[in-house]
Design an enzyme around this catalytic site. Sequence first.
Site, short mmCIF file in Angstrom:
data_model
loop_
_atom_site.label_atom_id
_atom_site.label_comp_id
_atom_site.label_asym_id
_atom_site.label_seq_id
_atom_site.Cartn_x
_atom_site.Cartn_y
_atom_site.Cartn_z
CD GLU A 161 -3.22 -6.82 5.56
OE1 GLU A 161 -4.00 -5.86 5.78
OE2 GLU A 161 -2.46 -6.85 4.57
CG HIS A 169 -4.31 -3.84 3.02
ND1 HIS A 169 -3.46 -3.52 4.05
CD2 HIS A 169 -4.74 -2.66 2.51
CE1 HIS A 169 -3.39 -2.21 4.18
NE2 HIS A 169 -4.16 -1.66 3.26
CB CYS A 217 -0.97 -0.02 1.17
SG CYS A 217 -2.43 1.01 0.91
#
Length: 445
Positions: A420, A418, A334
């Site tokens: 995760e 993202h 990001c």
Amino acid sequence: MHPILFIKLLNTPCWRSKSSLLSPFRLKKNTSTTMALSYTTTTSSVDSAAVLRIPPTPKSNSGLVERPWKVADARLVLEDGSVWKAKSFGASGTQVGEVVFNTSLTGYQEILTDPSYAGQFVLMTNPHIGNTGVNFDDEESRQCFLAGLVIRSLSISTSNYRCTQTLGDYLAERNIMGIYDVDTRAITRRLREDGSLIGVLSTEKSKSDDELLQMSHSWEIVGIDLISGVSCTSPYEWVDKTGSEWDFNFNGRDKETFHVVAYDFGIKQNILRRLASYGCKITVVPATWPASETLKMKPDGVLFSNGPGDPSAVPYAVNTVKEIIGKFPVFGICMGHQLLGQALGGKTFKMKFGHHGGNHPVRNIRKGCVEISAQNHNYAVDPASLPDGVEVTHINLNDGSCAGLAYGKLKLMSLQYHPEASPGPHDSDPVFGEFVQLMKQEKST
């Protein structure tokens, strides 16, 4: 049947029979001050003038009549001059921020604690928010960094075995403002047409609409360093892995341990959990941590995390990235992706309304597949400005923007979204394994 409609029907000839009647709904006031409907049957005649019996509205100590329901007590004033009346929950007062919309259906607590939302009001397009409450396991950082929450409907109850607190109490304790009963669809359409807008959220009756509008015009988010306000202040070791009940992708993990220095530009805890679950020992350092100190630590790799705001407003971070790339394998997420783009000589630009949500399709060019991703950013890298040799590895399928980079010569990789998060649910998680392989190859040479 609605009471008023029943009264109208009762006054017609067909309802004047003295035979058995179903009496109209009667409003009862219970102990929680909410109004409930009930009905009874009777064989006696019914007096239409006394059919609807509503108990008297209670009065406060001041003598003013109190309504048994919450009324609009807040305003959202946008910089385009529009005023949106709403009901407040959480904290009270006046707050300024950039309004963005998020299309995620779940995960509002992760959104609340994502440092990348610093300085922003998050408008949820999913209309019903708060039904699962909050819990301590879903926190993504040490506090809430966003400026406020805007929703359509606030759940009046919670129903989840992990719930420890209601959303309203949670926001009040953290001094975060929230509003509900506002037309979030209309505001979303306005943001899509006009772009992200500065807004002022207020529960203060003493401030006029014009005053709030002037506040929105005098506040700026572009060119402001928001990273320094969300980063840690000193290095620390991260040791917690993903909880066993939530862990996945066990196959193919290396048992070898790799030391990673993670720059905290507003890092989410689940990034650290996933890296630790892939066998990494992690040292988290502040955003201003000198590159020379990182070189002394001799890590196997360096992670540049997500974070809020404009990457052009943090030249010190860009310089740190420039000094590190080429010396260790590097992974940017990001904000880290945007800083890598600038460090390579590329340019970043502010998007019209950004990407915020858990349903963004991304094409993985290398693997020839599509990933459903979670995204939260208002800026993007211009791929045309990048030097030769830099590979665009991922493309956002909604607008064609750059969603991933790689440069084999300098041992770096990055994603604009993202990995995760789990909207796919685990489409992007293997990228952590790719970073581990990058470090393994470097270590073996």
